[in-house]
Design an enzyme around this catalytic site. Sequence first.
Site, PDB file in Angstrom:
ATOM      1  N   ASP A  64      -2.219  -0.878   5.885  1.00  0.00           N
ATOM      2  CA  ASP A  64      -2.523   0.078   6.972  1.00  0.00           C
ATOM      3  C   ASP A  64      -3.974   0.290   7.268  1.00  0.00           C
ATOM      4  OD1 ASP A  64      -2.373   2.282   5.079  1.00  0.00           O
ATOM      5  OD2 ASP A  64      -2.539   3.499   6.960  1.00  0.00           O
ATOM      6  N   ASP A 109       0.862  -1.300  -0.191  1.00  0.00           N
ATOM      7  CA  ASP A 109       0.170  -0.003   0.181  1.00  0.00           C
ATOM      8  C   ASP A 109       0.777   1.353   0.089  1.00  0.00           C
ATOM      9  OD1 ASP A 109      -2.404   1.694   0.620  1.00  0.00           O
ATOM     10  OD2 ASP A 109      -1.469   2.054   2.550  1.00  0.00           O
ATOM     11  N   MET A 110       0.298   2.276  -0.374  1.00  0.00           N
ATOM     12  CA  MET A 110       0.961   3.684  -0.695  1.00  0.00           C
ATOM     13  C   MET A 110       1.074   4.495   0.500  1.00  0.00           C
ATOM     14  SD  MET A 110       2.609   4.210  -3.439  1.00  0.00           S
ATOM     15  CE  MET A 110       2.420   6.050  -4.152  1.00  0.00           C
ATOM     16  N   ASP A 111      -0.284   5.190   0.768  1.00  0.00           N
ATOM     17  CA  ASP A 111      -0.421   6.295   1.735  1.00  0.00           C
ATOM     18  C   ASP A 111      -0.401   5.624   3.065  1.00  0.00           C
ATOM     19  OD1 ASP A 111      -0.175   8.717   0.271  1.00  0.00           O
ATOM     20  OD2 ASP A 111      -1.804   7.507  -0.725  1.00  0.00           O
ATOM     21  N   GLY A 147      -5.251   3.331  -3.220  1.00  0.00           N
ATOM     22  CA  GLY A 147      -6.466   3.944  -3.958  1.00  0.00           C
ATOM     23  C   GLY A 147      -6.202   4.766  -5.217  1.00  0.00           C
ATOM     24  N   LYS A 164      -8.584  -4.673  -3.624  1.00  0.00           N
ATOM     25  CA  LYS A 164      -7.042  -4.717  -3.826  1.00  0.00           C
ATOM     26  C   LYS A 164      -6.736  -6.227  -3.911  1.00  0.00           C
ATOM     27  CE  LYS A 164      -5.050  -0.546  -1.868  1.00  0.00           C
ATOM     28  NZ  LYS A 164      -4.203   0.068  -0.760  1.00  0.00           N
ATOM     29  N   ASN A 207      -9.006  -0.675   3.282  1.00  0.00           N
ATOM     30  CA  ASN A 207      -8.890  -0.922   2.043  1.00  0.00           C
ATOM     31  C   ASN A 207      -7.891  -2.035   1.556  1.00  0.00           C
ATOM     32  OD1 ASN A 207      -7.202   1.206   2.342  1.00  0.00           O
ATOM     33  ND2 ASN A 207      -7.065   1.582   0.101  1.00  0.00           N
TER      34      ASN A 207
END
Length: 290
Positions: A227, A16-18, A51, A204, A230
């Site tokens: 985290d 995941d990114m953020d 996202g 995802k 999603n």
Amino acid sequence: MEMGRRQPAIELVAIDMDGTLLDPAHKLTPRVKQAIARARAQGVRIVLTSGRPVSGLAPFLEELDINGADDYCIACNGGLVTRVASGEVVVEYPLSFADFLFCEQVARELGVHFQALDGERLYTPNRDISIYTVADSHLSRVPLSYRSVEEMDPAMSFIKLMMVDEPQILDAVIPRLPSALTERFAVLKSAAFFLEVFDHRAGKGPSLQKLAEHLGIDRTQVMAIGDQENDLTMLQYAGTSVAMGNAVDIVKSTALHQTTTNSEDGVALAIERFVLRDQAPRAPLPCCAT
């Protein structure tokens, strides 16, 4: 796992990114970059899953050198999976203009801000544009336009629809979401101020599964790190699942392992432990909890 039997080597890491890959300033730390580079040097695929649309992933894919002909990314919460270099679409679940009209009406009736992304531009029908919509436009690197519903083109389709508002406002409306919405779409929070609406087939986890199958990689050879809510489906799919130290409680209770926060190089620690485990240990830092 039987005593003495080694876990299958990890061949794909979905990150995941953020709140996960990026630190609180939305940057890549040197240690995270180095861990990813070392994993890629061993032939491990690193797949950014977010996202965000692809445009919001692009600068970080470039910074990590994940831009080859056989590199992939998962964008829009699994609504879109593409081959990075060519833009070839591997998985796509677009939403129709009728979906847009339905969700916008629900948001309006609930009294929350609403936005829609068509892949090239972010639209909001709210004249008093939410600060979170402005922030999302900036992070996703897509232009933002105010358009009334009547001004929208009925031929449009969308890759993501979102209800956007103050966390306490969203938390108050979630129990009031009509069953017609939750039965027709998958609905979940990707951040305290984002409630995302997408095709039930997307997510995802399902898109990670499709990509892994496309690449001939078994789920036991997949690691996922996340985290937020999603991220749950990809954590449930992956053979090795890792929650960030700053993850929401449901993510921590779902993942098999836990690392440190995104301000403490949590992604790097997870990669070093589970992917680079045969290499010499680095400077002593707290290990991932299990």
